[in-house]
Write a protein that holds these residues in place. Sequence first.
Motif, mmCIF file in Angstrom:
data_model
loop_
_atom_site.group_PDB
_atom_site.id
_atom_site.type_symbol
_atom_site.label_atom_id
_atom_site.label_comp_id
_atom_site.label_asym_id
_atom_site.label_seq_id
_atom_site.Cartn_x
_atom_site.Cartn_y
_atom_site.Cartn_z
ATOM 1 N N GLY A 280 -0.632 38.978 29.144
ATOM 2 C CA GLY A 280 -1.240 38.131 28.114
ATOM 3 C C GLY A 280 -2.681 38.503 27.826
ATOM 4 O O GLY A 280 -3.157 38.366 26.687
ATOM 5 N N SER B 295 7.950 36.103 27.637
ATOM 6 C CA SER B 295 7.848 34.701 27.206
ATOM 7 C C SER B 295 9.068 33.907 27.672
ATOM 8 O O SER B 295 8.945 32.743 28.094
ATOM 9 N N ILE C 147 1.438 34.082 25.945
ATOM 10 C CA ILE C 147 2.572 34.987 25.755
ATOM 11 C C ILE C 147 3.654 34.366 24.875
ATOM 12 O O ILE C 147 4.492 35.065 24.312
ATOM 13 N N PHE C 148 3.641 33.026 24.736
ATOM 14 C CA PHE C 148 4.661 32.385 23.919
ATOM 15 C C PHE C 148 4.508 32.718 22.430
ATOM 16 O O PHE C 148 5.494 32.764 21.693
#
Length: 436
Positions: free
Chosen positions: A226, A426, A382-383
């Motif tokens: 990330g 994710s 990261i989503f």
Amino acid sequence: MSERTTARHTSTTPGTGYGRVSTDTMRSIVESRRKRRTFWQQLGLIGPAFVAGAWQFGPGNLTTAVQAGSGYQYALIWVIVISTILMIFLTDMSVRLGIKSPVSLIASIKDHLGGWVGVAAGIGIFLITLCFSVGNAVGSGLGLSMLFGGNPIMWTVICTVAVAALLLLRNVYRVIEKVLVGIVALMAIAFVASAFIANPDWAAAASGLVPTVPDGSWLLIVALVGTNFSINAAFYTSYGTKERGRTEDDYRDVTVVDTIPGIIAPGIMTALVIVVAAAVLGKTGEAAPTIVALAGIFEPLAGPIGSTVFALGFFGAAFSSMIANATAGGTMLADGLGRGASSSSITAKIVSGSILAFGILVTLVFQASPIQLIVIAQALTIFIAPVLAALILVMANRTSLMGAMRNKWWQNVAGIIGLVAVLALSIRLLFTLIGG
């Protein structure tokens, strides 16, 4: 008329095919020589990618790298190497998009993919900057409290006010760019020196280039990706490129002096932090839980004042990332909402202020475990990363926009690998959080 006379005549007489080719060729040579830059002119192209690098190398990056080295020794160096390679490709796509986009990247997304997609991109980046703002706020306060004593929250407020004052300046991007490039250079020197003075096991460090996933390391791996495969930073590079007025003629030199070194520099620094942390703190097999424990990585470099050196680096990472993060989030959400693509717009400044305020608010609410808070905040980015990666990849393949600068097949391969990687991480993070 002899052959020699005829050849000389056809090569210089206007109106013949040979004459035109010869004249055009000579003109190209002359123009090429005229456009060739000196060394100092090439250095003047440094900027947008180094800003992205400064954004990458924030307190979250430094914290997760030290935890990786102290908790898993050299085993996670491969994450940094792969993330850096993929980051170069995404940043390069963004640079080309900055060159070819008539107004801005989000404006081009609206034109080609629909207005709602551009709005979603702006909101997505804004949400990522909110997550990063937590690490920046915590890191700046912790760094200065180590240097001067006092309550970290007080220092967080002071740093936030200082950044807000910077953002009010006219031509803010140029000011920020100079500050960030300087801070990155100073941090690079400190980390390179500490890596060699710590006398690490370089053979063991080399074995860390082979991908392995130690037990219990998934959250840390996601956080490392990330921060090091920072797609939002890559996305924002297009704005810096546009603001600097880069053209197709600049592209080759920009790639050599800005894009590649600007992304490799924080990657090398992060890998060196892992190496130093493994050599100095990794013997216990436990991740450093506090800011004081993190500071132990600089004891071999500076002895008793190692914590001071670390505090300076930690504060520099936090402050530089705080500036870039607030600027980028404000600029791109304002652009997504149709309020202008400049960091100097009123809407951009208001949004930037809200990002800074969010960082302070979360820092005030969650004071118990600041180091773990930084790691979790970095991982949550990261989503949204897959959405931004997909948009960069799709836009870099739009022939109507990019022309000759559209992606080549090998650039698409790298982009797809990056997209799949962040999408898989994710999903993995989601299961980790649900399972935890």
